[in-house]
Design an enzyme around this catalytic site. Structure first.
Site, PDB file in Angstrom:
ATOM      1  N   TRP A 174     -21.299 -14.734 -55.720  1.00 54.68           N
ATOM      2  CA  TRP A 174     -22.629 -14.960 -56.289  1.00 54.68           C
ATOM      3  C   TRP A 174     -23.460 -14.459 -55.319  1.00 54.68           C
ATOM      4  CZ3 TRP A 174     -24.886 -20.212 -55.807  1.00 54.68           C
ATOM      5  CH2 TRP A 174     -26.052 -20.424 -56.413  1.00 54.68           C
ATOM      6  N   ASP A 203     -15.961 -23.421 -55.295  1.00 56.13           N
ATOM      7  CA  ASP A 203     -17.190 -23.387 -55.931  1.00 56.13           C
ATOM      8  C   ASP A 203     -16.651 -23.524 -57.372  1.00 56.13           C
ATOM      9  OD1 ASP A 203     -19.571 -23.688 -57.007  1.00 56.13           O
ATOM     10  OD2 ASP A 203     -20.182 -21.518 -56.296  1.00 56.13           O
ATOM     11  N   LYS A 233     -23.789 -25.569 -66.369  1.00 49.08           N
ATOM     12  CA  LYS A 233     -23.347 -24.820 -67.414  1.00 49.08           C
ATOM     13  C   LYS A 233     -22.420 -25.884 -68.413  1.00 49.08           C
ATOM     14  CE  LYS A 233     -24.464 -21.047 -65.145  1.00 49.08           C
ATOM     15  NZ  LYS A 233     -24.717 -21.623 -63.871  1.00 49.08           N
TER      16      LYS A 233
END
Length: 409
Positions: A138, A219, A255
């Site tokens: 990311w 993560d 999310k």
């Protein structure tokens, strides 16, 4: 009135757009009726609209109607129920680390804030200041860790030729890492590639990292969003916790509960014993206090309300699975449509990859062509958000991919 050139900030240059958020800016400025945004890292319905989960609305209604709730500051570490329930969600309610009070969890500002607080803590209190991140990863990861004071190095992860995992490269690079280095790991649904290690490969990674005393920093942005199962998507994290070793985990509810703008996240640090965990928490407070003092209350209250109520929790898991299943369906539809059209190349990676994103294998020139000629927006590395796709838009995307690939063949 001073002329603009007299500003004390006159020397400041215009910064480039964020490569991900900039895609949305360009999309918004495009007047075309057929435009399609596949850059945004947020779930969209079949109609292309943002989704607020029914269970989130129900939880909010319960909170709003509770007249005993006030708007006082939370403690520095956040909402206690939220922290406790977040740890159980990622580690499992029967986790020995939780039962032995070896986990400290603090509420942070979504996944990014959790990563930053963890990185600041490590920069101040951990012996090694080098963190290894996968290539690719990311786009915000290197910035977060660098600005927190860590030195960022990389390890191989994605193989462009196979459009899968470069497992041997990963093992070789981590073998060469200095003892004690920090290693960033994506818990599931690797962003941007959608490529995850198998359970057996995770076992090998854990074995290597523990033998070299490498510190895992997970993560976890997509728990339950990748496979549709909260437990399945937490398996890699739980594998590392089960051996009694230490690790850090950043969690986000952006999310899996659709709470993007509420900025709800947690940082958990698993320690070897309860005494160390308590001391670690005391130092995390010293990181958070001058950064943002204490976290916001509303989003964390929504999460805690859902996680502690069995009926709401079950409702959430059904809605979560429906989102995950729609993304899986989009993968299948895109793959089959490309096959039917006879688009050159092997597109099986689309259904092998997992989670919100697919690394298409399209290059920057092909992406630019698709944007220019078909008004399809994505990051220049060819990453597309499957959640931004719908059955109605698949033919348009396939036409664009086919044209881009055959044009450059």
């Amino acid at each position: 009135m001073s002329a603009p050139s007299d500003s004390v900030f006159a020397h400041v240059v215009r910064a480039p757009e964020d490569p991900i958020l900039g895609v949305t800016v360009a999309y918004n400025n495009d007047p075309s009726p057929v435009k399609l945004n596949l850059g945004v890292g947020a779930y969209r319905t079949e109609e292309g609209k943002p989704l607020v989960l029914d269970v989130v609305r129900r939880a909010e209604e319960m909170l709003v109607s509770d007249r005993s709730r006030v708007k006082e500051y939370l403690p520095i570490t956040g909402l206690a129920d939220f922290n406790k329930l977040s740890a159980k969600l990622i580690f499992g309610a029967d986790s020995n680390a939780i039962l032995e009070n070896r986990v400290t969890t603090v509420q942070c500002l979504s996944g990014t804030g959790s990563l930053r607080v963890g990185a600041e803590f490590l920069a101040k209190h951990y012996s090694q200041h080098t963190i290894y991140i996968p290539v690719p990863t990311w786009g915000n990861h290197p910035k977060v860790f660098t600005l927190a004071g860590l030195s960022v190095k990389t390890y191989r992860y994605y193989n462009p030729e196979t459009r899968g995992l470069d497992f041997q490269g990963l093992l070789d690079d981590l073998s060469d890492a200095p003892e004690g280095a920090i290693v960033l790991l994506h818990a599931c649904a690797h962003n941007p590639t959608g490529v995850d290690p198998t359970a057996e490969q995770w076992g090998n990674i854990r074995q290597l990292m523990r033998s070299k005393k490498l510190l895992p920093f997970f993560d976890s942005a997509y728990q339950g969003f990748a496979s549709g199962s909260l437990d399945t998507d937490a398996q890699a994290v739980r594998l590392f916790v089960a051996d009694g070793g230490e690790c850090l985990v950043a969690q986000s509810y952006a999310k899996n509960m659709g709470l993007y703008g509420e900025r709800v996240g947690a940082l958990s640090i698993v320690c070897t014993n309860g005494d160390v965990a308590a001391r670690v928490e005391s130092q995390l407070k010293l990181v958070i206090r001058p950064m943002y003092s204490s976290p916001p209350i509303h989003g964390a209250s929504i999460v805690a309300t859902i996680l502690k109520d069995r009926q709401l929790f079950e409702e959430w898991t059904l809605e979560l699975k429906a989102m995950a299943d729609r993304i899986i369906s989009m993968r299948q539809q895109l793959f089959e449509a490309l096959q039917s059209k006879g688009t050159p190349g092997d597109w099986s990676h689309i259904i092998k990859q997992i989670g919100m994103f697919t690394f298409t294998g399209l290059n920057a020139d092909q992406v630019a062509f698709m944007t220019r000629e078909y008004h399809i927006y994505m990051t220049s590395d060819g990453r597309i958000s499957m959640a931004g796709l719908s059955s109605q838009k698949v033919p348009h995307l396939v036409d664009a991919i086919h044209a881009a690939v055959t044009k450059s063949a």
